[in-house]
Design an enzyme around this catalytic site. Sequence first.
Site, PDB file in Angstrom:
ATOM      1  N   TRP A 229      29.777  33.510  57.568  1.00 40.35           N
ATOM      2  CA  TRP A 229      29.366  34.847  57.127  1.00 40.35           C
ATOM      3  C   TRP A 229      29.105  35.763  58.309  1.00 40.35           C
ATOM      4  O   TRP A 229      29.451  36.946  58.274  1.00 40.35           O
ATOM      5  CB  TRP A 229      28.166  34.768  56.178  1.00 40.35           C
ATOM      6  CG  TRP A 229      28.559  34.142  54.868  1.00 40.35           C
ATOM      7  CD1 TRP A 229      28.120  32.942  54.384  1.00 40.35           C
ATOM      8  CD2 TRP A 229      29.485  34.651  53.891  1.00 40.35           C
ATOM      9  NE1 TRP A 229      28.724  32.688  53.171  1.00 40.35           N
ATOM     10  CE2 TRP A 229      29.555  33.706  52.843  1.00 40.35           C
ATOM     11  CE3 TRP A 229      30.262  35.804  53.800  1.00 40.35           C
ATOM     12  CZ2 TRP A 229      30.369  33.876  51.719  1.00 40.35           C
ATOM     13  CZ3 TRP A 229      31.079  35.984  52.679  1.00 40.35           C
ATOM     14  CH2 TRP A 229      31.116  35.034  51.662  1.00 40.35           C
TER      15      TRP A 229
ATOM     16  N   ASP B 213      21.288  39.467  57.308  1.00 36.77           N
ATOM     17  CA  ASP B 213      21.926  39.054  56.047  1.00 36.77           C
ATOM     18  C   ASP B 213      21.145  37.851  55.538  1.00 36.77           C
ATOM     19  O   ASP B 213      21.243  36.757  56.077  1.00 36.77           O
ATOM     20  CB  ASP B 213      23.397  38.685  56.316  1.00 36.77           C
ATOM     21  CG  ASP B 213      24.099  38.140  55.065  1.00 36.77           C
ATOM     22  OD1 ASP B 213      23.458  38.047  53.997  1.00 36.77           O
ATOM     23  OD2 ASP B 213      25.295  37.808  55.164  1.00 36.77           O
TER      24      ASP B 213
ATOM     25  N   LYS C   5      22.592  34.328  44.770  1.00 36.89           N
ATOM     26  CA  LYS C   5      22.190  33.018  45.287  1.00 36.89           C
ATOM     27  C   LYS C   5      20.771  32.697  44.814  1.00 36.89           C
ATOM     28  O   LYS C   5      20.502  31.616  44.340  1.00 36.89           O
ATOM     29  CB  LYS C   5      22.251  32.985  46.815  1.00 36.89           C
ATOM     30  CG  LYS C   5      23.526  33.594  47.423  1.00 36.89           C
ATOM     31  CD  LYS C   5      24.732  32.690  47.288  1.00 36.89           C
ATOM     32  CE  LYS C   5      26.070  33.359  47.567  1.00 36.89           C
ATOM     33  NZ  LYS C   5      26.279  33.914  48.871  1.00 36.89           N
TER      34      LYS C   5
HETATM   35  C1  LIG Z   1      27.469  34.711  49.530  1.00 48.07           C
HETATM   36  C2  LIG Z   1      27.186  35.345  50.830  1.00 48.07           C
HETATM   37  C3  LIG Z   1      27.750  36.573  51.206  1.00 48.07           C
HETATM   38  C4  LIG Z   1      28.745  37.308  50.344  1.00 48.07           C
HETATM   39  O1  LIG Z   1      28.139  37.813  49.218  1.00 48.07           O
HETATM   40  P1  LIG Z   1      28.955  38.688  48.152  1.00 48.07           P
HETATM   41  O2  LIG Z   1      27.836  39.195  47.295  1.00 48.07           O
HETATM   42  O3  LIG Z   1      29.888  37.774  47.450  1.00 48.07           O
HETATM   43  O4  LIG Z   1      29.667  39.760  48.859  1.00 48.07           O
HETATM   44  C5  LIG Z   1      27.398  37.113  52.420  1.00 48.07           C
HETATM   45  N1  LIG Z   1      26.538  36.479  53.243  1.00 48.07           N
HETATM   46  C6  LIG Z   1      25.984  35.287  52.922  1.00 48.07           C
HETATM   47  C7  LIG Z   1      25.044  34.643  53.867  1.00 48.07           C
HETATM   48  C8  LIG Z   1      26.295  34.684  51.705  1.00 48.07           C
HETATM   49  O5  LIG Z   1      25.752  33.507  51.382  1.00 48.07           O
END
Ligand SMILES: *Cc1c(COP(=O)(O)O)cnc(C)c1O
Length: 366
Positions: free
Chosen positions: A105, A175, A199
Amino acid sequence: MKASRVYNFSAGPGMLPLPVLQRAEGELLGLPGMGMSVLEISHRSEPFERILSSAQNNLRALLDLPPDYRILFLQGGATLQFSMVPMNLLRGTGKRADYVVAGTWGEKAVTEAHREGEVRVLWDGETDEFTRMPRRDEWQPDPEAAYVHITSNETIQGLQLQWDPDAAPAPLVCDMSSDFLSRPIAAESYSLIYAGAQKNAGPAGVTVVIVREELLERVPAGLHTMLDYGVHAAKDSMHNTPPVFSIYMVHLVTEWLLQEIGGLRKMAAINAEKAALLYRVIDESDGFYSGHAQPDSRSRMNVTWRMADSNLGPLFVEQARARGMHNLKGHRSVGGLRASIYNAMPLAGVRALRDFMLEFQGEHGP
Ligand SMILES: *Cc1c(COP(=O)(O)O)cnc(C)c1O
């Protein structure tokens, strides 16, 4: 229970707490006193305004957010934030953005940032095959950077930062998609936090962005309206129709965290207990199972491991599934297995997996 539910170890969307689903089911045809579903109500209606502000207040309470932070509910996933962050905070500054890349990511975030300006990879985990997070003594952000970007939990590799980055000399952007609301954070260390909801915080369709007001003043003029943090903050996430149902679900999840779990300190203790059950099996398996992450970087959300005999992987996944434990296959880029044990995964689910891991080793181990 009407539907028989399995333990879903998927990395995302992940499980939602059962009481949250039950409440949503109970209110689906009509919000109390409304005679209308949350799927149908106007985002400008008073009941929705109450849901939105209550979700914000719950997040503020859970994260102990100081008053000078704004909470936005945006669309486009965490992935759109890979672009919005550099558009709003790097474009036109003449400065450089620092990125910690500890996994997939973080890499994706860097790719988008390059389109907006100069980027430096402050720390790169690729040399260690993405098996660890940076250590505190490797954390040297440039005070002159436009911002420093980190990913607190690398979902695919199963790595999690286990120390609080102090307020960086430059604005710290994180993030937190895959460990948001899983543990307390030192909120004042961050200038901007973002997390796709699916998540830990709700269903797909909404991304929570928490931004310090001071940062909004740096947003350059002339951005597209929908990509401008300033617009979303000024309109309190209602410039256009927000994802009403997803925000309602975030509201229910945050209520559950506050009222049933008792806050993030309690949630973190439960998450630590769950993760320890699985890492212990891995550590005591004499190499039958081997963890992907180095011990000081182990994620409490995504546990990644391999079998000494990789041919056994598919059998493990299949037999676990037959026992009601789904989605344990590791990401294709890492291989092996992955158990995502977000907030809503009950302790009983993790115990069932632990028991199965022991049983499987008993049957197939040396
Ligand atoms: C799942 C995830 C993303 C992407 O998320 P989307 O909502 O599908 O764009 C980005 N960063 C991390 C750490 C993730 O686990």
